[in-house]
Scaffold this active site. Structure first.
Site, PDB file in Angstrom:
ATOM      1  CD  GLU A 161      -2.782  -1.015   2.531  1.00  0.00           C
ATOM      2  OE1 GLU A 161      -2.792   0.050   3.192  1.00  0.00           O
ATOM      3  OE2 GLU A 161      -3.384  -2.034   2.880  1.00  0.00           O
TER       4      GLU A 161
ATOM      5  CG  ASP B 151      -3.534   7.421   8.270  1.00  0.00           C
ATOM      6  OD1 ASP B 151      -3.688   6.192   8.208  1.00  0.00           O
ATOM      7  OD2 ASP B 151      -3.574   8.174   7.285  1.00  0.00           O
TER       8      ASP B 151
END
Length: 254
Positions: A45, A56
């Site tokens: 990724e 995140d």
């Protein structure tokens, strides 16, 4: 056949690694990709840095901020990835937020991904119904898989809807928190893994968030096709640089 689907058909548990493009240094992107494949990673990724990465945790947020300061942009990433398929054969997925892709132009973004050999996208803030109604035809036109995230709070109805319009894997978030390494999974998470596993979904699941070592990788892949490691890998390259990747991968799949 899309490389993601080919990889999912292999008779093995898969390790996918997330890294932030342009971090620690602007020119580390391609080196990281090549080193990860050389050391046995199954999928990658590529994180497209964004100024407000809501899903995140602090480790990846900090790496995104640093990458942006390094000069990483969508255009720079695309330039770096020119010719990547001459040397790299495993699936490559771009993980990023919707705004930069929308600003680039969604069809233009997908078209460029196809030209470069990108296999799929993960866009955490793109609602599944908006994708289904407005963008699925574009993704299919360019042979891209869109990977959706589910959490312990996602309803069975929503999960089945996601499964019905997906054609790769479902990104199974291990907890409702942001990304970040954990020491292990508790009974609540194990019950969630088992519940999803018993739903009989057509798309395999890959577990992310909280995978950081061999123990958590083994736990996760007991219930899913594979596992994704992000924060722990970003911490590793922050401390040791991108030339020490072999030791990190070996510690996960030893």
């Amino acid at each position: 056949m899309n490389r993601i689907v080919e990889k999912l058909n292999e008779d093995k548990k898969l390790l996918s690694i997330y890294f932030t493009a342009g971090y620690p240094n602007i020119d580390d992107t391609v080196v990281t990709i090549k080193n990860l494949e050389t050391n046995g990673v199954d999928m990658i990724e590529i994180g497209l840095p964004f100024s407000d990465p809501l899903a995140d945790g602090p480790t990846i947020q900090d790496s995104s901020t640093a990458a942006l300061k390094n000069g990483m942009t969508t255009e720079v990433l695309f330039t770096q990835l020119e010719g990547i398929r001459e040397t790299v054969s495993i699936p490559l997925i771009i993980m990023g937020y919707f705004n930069p892709m929308f600003q680039y132009g969604m069809e233009a973004f997908c078209k460029k991904c196809k030209e470069l050999g990108i296999d799929g996208l993960i866009i955490p803030d793109l609602p599944v119904d908006v994708y289904h109604n407005e963008y699925q035809a574009i993704f299919e036109k360019y042979g891209l898989i869109n990977v959706f995230l589910i959490t312990p709070q996602t309803s069975d109805e929503r999960i089945r809807y996601i499964d019905s319009i997906s054609n790769g894997f479902i990104y199974m978030v291990s907890s409702a928190s942001t990304t970040g390494a954990k020491s292990g999974f508790g009974d609540e998470q194990t019950a969630y893994f088992e519940r999803i596993g018993n739903m009989g979904l057509k798309n395999p699941q890959v577990i992310g968030f909280g995978i950081s070592n061999n123990e958590t990788f083994t736990q996760a892949t007991k219930y899913a096709k594979g596992a994704i490691i992000g924060s722990a890998f970003v911490k590793h390259v922050t401390k040791h640089g991108v030339k020490s990747i072999n030791g990190f991968v070996d510690s996960i799949i030893k």
